[in-house]
Design an enzyme around this catalytic site. Structure first.
Site: not given
Ligand SMILES: Nc1ncnc2c1ncn2[C@@H]1O[C@H](COP(=O)(O)OP(=O)(O)O)[C@@H](O)[C@H]1O
Ligand SMILES: Cc1ncc(COP(=O)(O)OP(=O)(O)O)c(N)n1
Length: 275
Positions: A181, A214, A216-219
């Protein structure tokens, strides 16, 4: 008197931690399942005291409590797809991997929560090793962010080409497919993810959404993939649909607290209530 309409809907299970701020973890997963019309069940691994500014405290549940929750769900209700989020320690990771094998947990999406998108490590080094050795080889789809992919591939990731190389290298750890991602990448790469399933190397691209909210995007992405697998979509379609969901949720991100607010999981309700 009125009679209930009995509905049969797909069921998904999230094995993850609680985020008291409601933006990530179990809270994000269950909301995401609901908006896919998938019944959400849960096995809680840990409780975080967390808000839009960071994590203040984490308390793990005993591994036996995590196992009991998984068994209570799968042996009665049954599940079509499962995701893992913050598993926190080697005991919980080993217990979840054992249950995944013994109970044949289907469509296992592993979000290897290790490092936040801002680069701070969320779990101990021994837990990272346990994820790599016990759980990742069982994954149907593995969804590392930039920093997690750097650890798993032992490489620097700062370009699209290095994301592609990392996806191929991480694939050798044993997951059926890998999605690296791009949210933690610079500039326009923030909306870019890379897919590799041993055959197809694909770049999934959306325009970067300009927001600091942003959390929680990954979850949300991994929960949406899980919901789409539970609905019967193939792996790649499930990922494409999930990416579209998280992009819309980013467009409706919530300005809450003093830090990074969560994405707006209930954007379909907001859209339908607009004039
Ligand atoms: N600013 C953004 N604009 C568009 N897509 C985004 C943006 N930030 C995150 N994403 C998307 O959100 C999803 C989660 O990615 P990411 O944020 O890297 O995960 P995590 O929360 O685990 O760090 C991916 O599909 C990524 O491309
Ligand atoms: C309880 C808990 N689980 C997972 C995460 C991480 O969240 P994630 O969506 O992967 O990341 P961010 O986009 O918020 O960095 C968390 N913070 N808490």
């Amino acid at each position: 008197m009125s009679v209930s309409n009995y509905l049969t809907v797909p069921v998904a299970l999230t094995i993850a931690g609680s985020d008291s701020g409601g933006g990530a973890g179990i809270q994000a997963d269950l909301r995401t399942f609901a908006f896919h019309k998938v019944h959400g069940t849960s096995a809680l691994t840990c409780v975080t005291a967390q808000n839009t500014q960071g994590v203040d405290r984490v308390d793990a549940l005993p591994a036996a409590a995590v196992i009991a929750q998984i068994l209570a769900v799968v042996r009665d209700i049954g599940v079509q797809a499962v995701k893992t989020g913050m598993l926190l320690n080697p005991e919980i990771i080993a217990a979840v991997a054992e249950q995944a094998m013994e109970e044949h947990l289907p469509n296992l999406v592993v979000d290897p929560v290790m490092v936040s998108r801002t680069g701070s490590q969320l779990i101990a080094d021994e837990a990272i090793l346990a994820l790599r050795e016990c759980l990742i080889p069982l994954a149907t789809i593995l969804t590392p962010n930039r920093y997690e992919a750097q650890i798993l591939s032992a490489s620097e990731i700062d370009t699209l080409e290095s994301m592609q190389a990392a996806a191929q290298r991480i694939f050798t750890l044993g997951a059926r497919a890998v999605l690296v991602k791009g949210g933690g990448m610079p500039g326009e790469l923030r909306g870019v993810d890379v897919w590799f399933d041993g055959n197809r190397l694909e770049v999934l691209k959306t325009a970067t959404v300009e927001t600091i909210h942003t959390h929680g995007t990954g979850c949300t992405l991994s929960a949406a993939i899980t919901a789409n697998l539970a609905l019967g979509h193939d792996m790649f379609t499930a990922v494409k649909l999930a990416k579209s969901y998280v992009t819309s949720a980013l467009h409706y991100s919530l300005q809450l607290g003093q830090g990074q607010g969560p994405v707006g999981h209930f954007f379909p309700l907001l859209e339908s209530s607009q004039p």
